[in-house]
Structure formats: C-alpha cells, structure tokens
Design a protein around this motif. Structure first.
Motif, PDB file in Angstrom:
ATOM      1  N   UNK A 331     100.514   2.774  95.054  1.00 53.54           N
ATOM      2  CA  UNK A 331     100.355   1.811  96.145  1.00 53.54           C
ATOM      3  C   UNK A 331      99.712   2.470  97.361  1.00 53.54           C
ATOM      4  N   UNK A 332     100.053   3.706  97.617  1.00 53.65           N
ATOM      5  CA  UNK A 332      99.463   4.403  98.771  1.00 53.65           C
ATOM      6  C   UNK A 332      97.965   4.602  98.583  1.00 53.65           C
ATOM      7  N   UNK A 333      97.569   4.988  97.362  1.00 52.88           N
ATOM      8  CA  UNK A 333      96.146   5.169  97.095  1.00 52.88           C
ATOM      9  C   UNK A 333      95.374   3.878  97.266  1.00 52.88           C
ATOM     10  N   UNK A 334      95.927   2.786  96.705  1.00 47.67           N
ATOM     11  CA  UNK A 334      95.258   1.492  96.833  1.00 47.67           C
ATOM     12  C   UNK A 334      95.274   1.003  98.270  1.00 47.67           C
ATOM     13  N   UNK A 335      96.381   1.254  98.981  1.00 52.43           N
ATOM     14  CA  UNK A 335      96.472   0.821 100.379  1.00 52.43           C
ATOM     15  C   UNK A 335      95.447   1.538 101.247  1.00 52.43           C
ATOM     16  N   UNK A 336      95.172   2.794 100.929  1.00 52.65           N
ATOM     17  CA  UNK A 336      94.169   3.520 101.719  1.00 52.65           C
ATOM     18  C   UNK A 336      92.801   2.862 101.599  1.00 52.65           C
ATOM     19  N   UNK A 337      92.404   2.525 100.358  1.00 53.77           N
ATOM     20  CA  UNK A 337      91.065   1.978 100.132  1.00 53.77           C
ATOM     21  C   UNK A 337      90.942   0.513 100.519  1.00 53.77           C
ATOM     22  N   UNK A 338      92.045  -0.214 100.519  1.00 56.60           N
ATOM     23  CA  UNK A 338      91.963  -1.645 100.823  1.00 56.60           C
ATOM     24  C   UNK A 338      92.430  -2.004 102.235  1.00 56.60           C
ATOM     25  N   UNK A 339      93.216  -1.128 102.866  1.00 57.05           N
ATOM     26  CA  UNK A 339      93.760  -1.439 104.196  1.00 57.05           C
ATOM     27  C   UNK A 339      93.360  -0.392 105.235  1.00 57.05           C
ATOM     28  N   UNK A 340      93.718   0.866 104.991  1.00 53.24           N
ATOM     29  CA  UNK A 340      93.510   1.915 105.990  1.00 53.24           C
ATOM     30  C   UNK A 340      92.032   2.197 106.217  1.00 53.24           C
ATOM     31  N   UNK A 341      91.296   2.479 105.143  1.00 51.06           N
ATOM     32  CA  UNK A 341      89.884   2.843 105.288  1.00 51.06           C
ATOM     33  C   UNK A 341      89.055   1.715 105.906  1.00 51.06           C
ATOM     34  N   UNK A 342      89.178   0.461 105.428  1.00 51.96           N
ATOM     35  CA  UNK A 342      88.420  -0.614 106.079  1.00 51.96           C
ATOM     36  C   UNK A 342      88.747  -0.761 107.567  1.00 51.96           C
ATOM     37  N   UNK A 343      90.011  -0.551 107.930  1.00 53.83           N
ATOM     38  CA  UNK A 343      90.400  -0.630 109.346  1.00 53.83           C
ATOM     39  C   UNK A 343      89.728   0.453 110.162  1.00 53.83           C
ATOM     40  N   UNK A 344      89.653   1.665 109.596  1.00 54.77           N
ATOM     41  CA  UNK A 344      88.997   2.765 110.303  1.00 54.77           C
ATOM     42  C   UNK A 344      87.501   2.485 110.480  1.00 54.77           C
ATOM     43  N   UNK A 345      86.887   1.939 109.439  1.00 58.26           N
ATOM     44  CA  UNK A 345      85.456   1.633 109.510  1.00 58.26           C
ATOM     45  C   UNK A 345      85.189   0.573 110.575  1.00 58.26           C
ATOM     46  N   UNK A 346      86.033  -0.459 110.603  1.00 60.46           N
ATOM     47  CA  UNK A 346      85.889  -1.510 111.607  1.00 60.46           C
ATOM     48  C   UNK A 346      86.102  -0.968 113.016  1.00 60.46           C
ATOM     49  N   UNK A 347      87.102  -0.096 113.178  1.00 62.62           N
ATOM     50  CA  UNK A 347      87.372   0.490 114.486  1.00 62.62           C
ATOM     51  C   UNK A 347      86.207   1.345 114.952  1.00 62.62           C
ATOM     52  N   UNK A 348      85.615   2.119 114.014  1.00 64.26           N
ATOM     53  CA  UNK A 348      84.471   2.959 114.370  1.00 64.26           C
ATOM     54  C   UNK A 348      83.259   2.100 114.750  1.00 64.26           C
ATOM     55  N   UNK A 349      83.078   1.000 114.035  1.00 59.57           N
ATOM     56  CA  UNK A 349      81.956   0.100 114.336  1.00 59.57           C
ATOM     57  C   UNK A 349      82.107  -0.533 115.715  1.00 59.57           C
ATOM     58  N   UNK A 350      83.334  -0.915 116.065  1.00 54.26           N
ATOM     59  CA  UNK A 350      83.572  -1.508 117.399  1.00 54.26           C
ATOM     60  C   UNK A 350      83.351  -0.475 118.493  1.00 54.26           C
ATOM     61  N   UNK A 351      83.774   0.772 118.210  1.00 51.96           N
ATOM     62  CA  UNK A 351      83.635   1.815 119.219  1.00 51.96           C
ATOM     63  C   UNK A 351      82.181   2.172 119.485  1.00 51.96           C
ATOM     64  N   UNK A 352      81.349   2.075 118.447  1.00 46.29           N
ATOM     65  CA  UNK A 352      79.937   2.446 118.588  1.00 46.29           C
ATOM     66  C   UNK A 352      79.075   1.304 119.141  1.00 46.29           C
ATOM     67  N   UNK A 353      79.623   0.099 119.145  1.00 50.18           N
ATOM     68  CA  UNK A 353      78.838  -1.054 119.609  1.00 50.18           C
ATOM     69  C   UNK A 353      78.940  -1.245 121.132  1.00 50.18           C
TER      70      UNK A 353
END
Length: 353
Positions: A331-353
């Motif tokens: 569950x942790x592995x799947x949660x990273x790819x489906x929850x944690x990683x997408x959140x980090x990508x979105x946060x980085x995109x907002x920070x760079x915009x």
C-alpha cells in the motif's frame, strides 16, 4: 489455518443474519477501512485506524485461545507455508487495494453504497479470483503455491505457549490505545441529528474506531464456523456458480459476502449515505486494474486483508504475520505513486508558475 467449532449448532439462516449484522452495522457504519489503516501510516503519519485493527486482532486472539483451552475450538494448522506465493501475493494485494480504493471487504460494502468504481473493481476482483482457482491461471497459482516449507504456528516454532504472544500483543495494543486516548480530542462539528435514540446511534452518530474494532473482534468470534472469515474465496465462488450453476459453490461464505452488499445498501439508505456516484474515466480504469491485482494477489497469498490481516494474525500463524507487513509495504508503494508523487509534482508546478 483450519478452525472448527465443536459445538457449532447454528442454522444456515442464523449464520446469514449474523453475517449481515456484522458487515452492515460494524464495517459500513463504523467505516472500518483496512486500506485506510495501512495508507494513513504513510500518507498522514496517523496510526489511529491501524491501532483499531490491532484491537480487533487482539480481541479475536484472546477469545480464540480461550475457546481453544475450553475445548470449543479444534485447530489444525496447515501442513506447509507457501512463503514465496504469500509474500508476492500480499505485496500485490497491497498495491491493488490502493488502486481499487478499498480492500476486498471495503469494495463489497462501497458497491452497496452506490460507488460505481467499486462495482468495476468488484467485477474484476471476482473474475480474477475465479481464474486463479481454475483455468487459465489455476496452474500458475498452484505451481507457485506448491513451493512450500514446513509450516507451524509462531508459538509452535518457538516452542512457547500461545498465551505469551497473546500477552505481548495485548500489551502493545493497550499501550497504543492509551497513547491515543490521552491526547486531547478534537471537536468535530456535526449536523443536527434527524433521528433520536437507537436510530441515531446506529445510523447517524459517528462511531469511534476503537469501539468499532472491539465489535469487529467480538462478532467475528460469535460467527462460529469451520473456517476463519474470508472474502476472496466466496467472491470467486459466486462467479463460478453463475457460470457453471454448480450448487457446491454456494456455502456460508457466499451468504456472508452477499450480506455485505445487501446490508451495506440497507445501512447506507437508512443513514442517507447511498448515492450512485459515477467517477471519471481515470478512476474507473484504476479501479478495474486494482480489482485484477487484488484477485491475483489474494489468491496467491491465501487470503485478503480479512483472511490474513485480521484472522490469521489472531491465530498467530506465520502466513498472517508475514502477509500483514508486506501488505502494508504494498500500500505504501502504491500510495507513493498515486498520492504522494502526484501531489509533489502539482506543488512544484504551482511554485514555478
């Protein structure tokens, strides 16, 4: 692990009623979500629901060994442990329940609540569970599960009394419960009750997860039967019966899972929680894949989050305590790819915009 109650005299009808009560009012109304218990440990760093799971295991374990000591239960451990299949299956199952949005039990009762994504996950879960028991995946399942080592319970392996393990589990669980209860409890705003008395408690009031867990453990003990609770086998049996029409597939377990579906629908309607919810295509596809992975994983592991994570652990079988941590890792592995990683990508995109 085979568990037989020597004093079992319940009628089939009585068992059905017990199963319906168990899953309707405890699992659905108590929101006892094992997927959430595993996921929260990693995503929100909150172990409250996982502690609730430990409470349910502890209650079952105390009752089980008490009944055994009184001669009410006869235990016949499996002769071999398919350690590779169990480890691989548990990890896959952990991934599957994140993709499907719920474990095997959660998928059944969320389907009863009207969640279309759970309908999709349930269909593929049943399909692949059945395929792993026959053709075309039965041979693969049998060959992998045929790689066995000598199996004993944990207490037999160490040559100790099972009550030592029960005492350790009880102490650990008690300490974790004490830690939670001593924390200041946040006040949760709630709507004005529409019901009163027992109806309010059953269908409106928010249930504490620890109380829910105690009920899960007690009612699981009360449903006296020949095998521990399980979801994957009966889910496959339903599909095999629909395809082949062979009455041998209809048993106590089938009534149990049908009770989840029908009972969850009743409970959701009574609490105004039933909604037919159609999610976007991405969620539906993810649910479909999750059901496939759940069906394969649970079949390889010899049980799901209920059979292995709740029942086998209470018996202190190696299969249960090997499956539980590996399911959590999945569950942790799947949660990273489906929850944690997408959140980090979105946060980085907002920070760079």
């Amino acid at each position: 692990m085979i568990v037989q109650l020597s004093t079992r005299k319940n009628s089939q009808c009585g068992q059905v009623y017990c199963a319906v009560f168990y899953w309707v009012f405890v699992m659905q109304r108590g929101r006892f979500c094992i997927t959430g218990a595993f996921c929260d440990l990693y995503v929100t760093k909150n172990n409250k629901i996982f502690v609730a799971l430990l409470i349910a295991i502890t209650v079952q374990s105390i009752g089980f060994f008490a009944f055994k000591s009184m001669g009410w239960i006869v235990v016949e451990p499996a002769e071999a442990l398919s350690i590779v299949a169990v480890a691989l299956g548990a990890f896959l199952f952990g991934i599957g329940i994140i993709l499907a949005g719920g474990c095997a039990t959660g998928t059944w009762y969320r389907a009863g609540e009207g969640l279309v994504g759970s309908w999709v996950a349930l269909a593929t879960y049943m399909l692949f569970s059945a395929m792993m028991r026959s053709e075309p995946l039965g041979e693969f399942n049998s060959s992998l599960r045929g790689q066995n080592i000598d199996h004993k319970t944990i207490y037999d392996s160490f040559g100790i009394s099972p009550w030592i393990l029960v005492a350790i589990l009880t102490a650990v669980t008690g300490y974790l419960v004490w830690q939670h209860l001593r924390k200041p409890q946040a006040k949760i705003a709630s709507l004005k009750p529409k019901k009163t008395g027992l109806a309010h408690i059953l269908f409106e009031k928010r249930w504490h997860p620890f109380i829910t867990a105690i009920l899960v453990g007690v009612i699981a003990l009360a449903t006296g039967r020949e095998f521990g609770l399980g979801i994957t086998g009966p889910s496959a049996n339903i599909l095999q019966y629909l395809v082949m029409g062979d009455g041998k597939f209809i048993n106590w377990d089938v009534f149990l899972v049908l009770g989840i579906l029908l009972g969850a629908f009743f409970a959701a309607k009574m609490s105004n929680e039933f909604r037919v919810r159609v999610l976007d295509a991405t969620i539906v596809i993810r649910s479909l894949i999750g059901g496939v992975v759940m069906g394969v994983g649970a079949s390889l592991a010899g049980g799901c989050s209920i059979g292995n994570g709740l029942v086998e652990t209470a018996f202190f079988s190696w299969q249960g305590w090997i499956s539980l941590p590996i399911m959590i890792l999945g569950t942790w592995g799947a949660a990273y790819w489906t929850i944690i990683r997408p959140s980090k990508i979105q946060a980085a995109a907002r920070a760079s915009s």
